[in-house]
Design an enzyme around this catalytic site. Structure first.
Site: not given
Ligand code: FAD
Ligand code: UDP
Length: 366
Positions: A278, A176, A172, A299, A248, A347, A349
């Site tokens: 981070r 560069r 991912r 975090e 996690r 996972y 996006d």
């Molecule tokens: P969710 O957003 O998880 O929505 C599911 C919903 O279902 C929740 O609100 C939950 O409460 C509800 N639910 C679950 N079970 C039940 C139940 N039994 N009854 C009623 N409601 C329920 N993507 C990016 O593109 N850019 C980013 O920078 C990025 N950063 C991220 C950082 C983190 C830490 C994480 C974990 C993810 C990140 N993502 C990012 C991914 C992004 O969060 C997901 O793409 C997005 O949330 C997916 O949407 P979803 O609707 O599938 O799931």
């Molecule tokens: N990662 C790392 N060092 C960093 C940033 C990322 O080793 O400084 C690794 C880590 O295992 C992470 C993966 O690269 O889970 C993907 O990074 P990304 O920034 O996409 O993570 P996210 O935003 O999904 O947490």
């Protein structure tokens, strides 16, 4: 009575509901949380007015023009380029690894061609088909950069040695050989002017959609609906009867300070000894706004217990085997489509989530 039910008011549930509503179907959207937008939920901090990403930082980036147009249809996207810094052994570097990182790290002033040749020589040529995260890093970057930027961070993020993790996690991150420090490669990138929650609210703003927050799937009569689009956890749908799919989770320790805490949106901590991965400073996600004070999230990543919010699916051999068993059960549920990051245990996006939700919604006959 609506004929369709969307479980979850994140991007998955909202986008599917909108597609159905526009085809004149009545849709009921429920979420057990008291707010919209799932894990992408943002809200303004009462004290400072800063837009807070409650479940961790979310940056919208995509190569999918239709998805970019879609998100812009429901909210104003502001220009934003994500730039990440990393602290490794007391020094600050630029990520993803770029020419600046390489020159800083090795105390050199190499040109792009020189740096490419140099890094190529550092790679471990004995690793011809890297399967693990560690092998992938060693094969392409060599041990020094791997130890400085990847081993410690990954150990903290995933709770296991990178030698046990799949190479796909590292893939991912780009490397560069110029000074481009944009964290993402995609042509479209931005941040919603008024947050993601407003965008989801606008997607759901349709006369054929009713929304019930604070409502769990388990508490409602599911037989009342013709079809269900379920974006909750796959194992939870089946009451965990085969066991739990491992995740996690993240704990966010809030830091409040005066002025500017770290001068950037995201500072990674590469060393294993620092107990967090981070710090994100929310006001830097909206550079067009001015805020005197600041709010940051430190975090901490750990294994998700039963009551924790599931964040990152741990897709190791054991989990994939359990996933296959749940998928077999899911296929028998003819009135339910499992969608989204929790419903499919991947996972995803945001842009991929929206793309998949559009495809699912379009398959339903109008
Ligand atoms: P969710 O957003 O998880 O929505 C599911 C919903 O279902 C929740 O609100 C939950 O409460 C509800 N639910 C679950 N079970 C039940 C139940 N039994 N009854 C009623 N409601 C329920 N993507 C990016 O593109 N850019 C980013 O920078 C990025 N950063 C991220 C950082 C983190 C830490 C994480 C974990 C993810 C990140 N993502 C990012 C991914 C992004 O969060 C997901 O793409 C997005 O949330 C997916 O949407 P979803 O609707 O599938 O799931
Ligand atoms: N990662 C790392 N060092 C960093 C940033 C990322 O080793 O400084 C690794 C880590 O295992 C992470 C993966 O690269 O889970 C993907 O990074 P990304 O920034 O996409 O993570 P996210 O935003 O999904 O947490």
């Amino acid at each position: 009575m609506p004929s369709y039910l969307c479980v979850g008011a994140g991007f998955s549930g909202a986008v599917i509901a909108r597609e159905l509503a526009e085809k004149c179907h009545a849709v009921h959207v429920i979420d057990e949380r008291p707010h919209l937008a799932g894990n992408c939920h943002t809200e303004r901090d009462a004290q400072t007015g800063i837009q807070i990403h409650k479940y961790g930082p979310h940056i919208f980036h995509t190569a999918d023009r239709e998805v970019w147009d879609y998100i812009n249809r429901f909210g104003e996207m502001m220009p934003y380029v994500h730039r990440v810094k990393a602290t490794s052994r007391g020094k600050v570097y630029s990520l993803p690894i770029n020419l600046h990182t390489i020159n800083q790290f090795f105390g050199a002033c190499m040109s792009p061609t020189e740096a490419r040749d140099f890094i190529d020589k550092l790679g471990d040529k004995s690793i011809t088909d890297p399967q693990s995260f560690e092998d992938q890093a060693l094969a392409f970057l060599g041990n020094d950069l791997y130890q400085a930027f990847f081993r410690g961070y990954t150990l903290k993020q995933w709770g296991m040695e990178p030698s046990e993790l799949p190479a796909s996690i590292l893939k991912r991150l780009p490397v560069r050989f110029d000074y481009d420090d944009n964290y993402f490669d995609h042509p479209y990138q931005g941040m919603p002017k008024n947050g993601y929650t407003e965008i989801v609210k606008n997607i759901l703003d349709h006369t054929n959609i009713t929304v019930s927050l604070g409502t769990s799937f388990e508490s409602i009569d599911r037989t009342a609906y013709e079809h269900i689009f379920y974006s909750g956890p796959l194992d939870r749908y089946f009451a965990y009867r085969l066991g739990r799919l491992a995740y996690r989770t993240l704990e966010f320790r809030e830091i409040r300070a005066k002025g500017d805490f770290q001068g950037t949106a995201q500072m990674n901590q590469s060393d294993a000894e620092v107990p967090f991965t981070r710090i994100t400073e929310h006001k830097h996600f909206t550079p067009w706004e001015t805020h005197v004070d600041t709010v940051c999230y430190e975090e901490h990543s750990r294994f998700a217990e039963a009551d924790d919010t599931p964040y990152y699916p741990i897709r190791m051999v054991k989990e994939k085997a359990l996933l296959a068993e749940y998928q077999a059960l899911a296929e028998k549920e003819s009135r339910v489509t499992f969608v989204g990051r929790l419903g499919t245990y991947r996972y995803l996006d945001m842009d991929v989530t929206i793309r998949e939700a559009l495809e699912v919604g379009r398959r339903v006959i109008g």
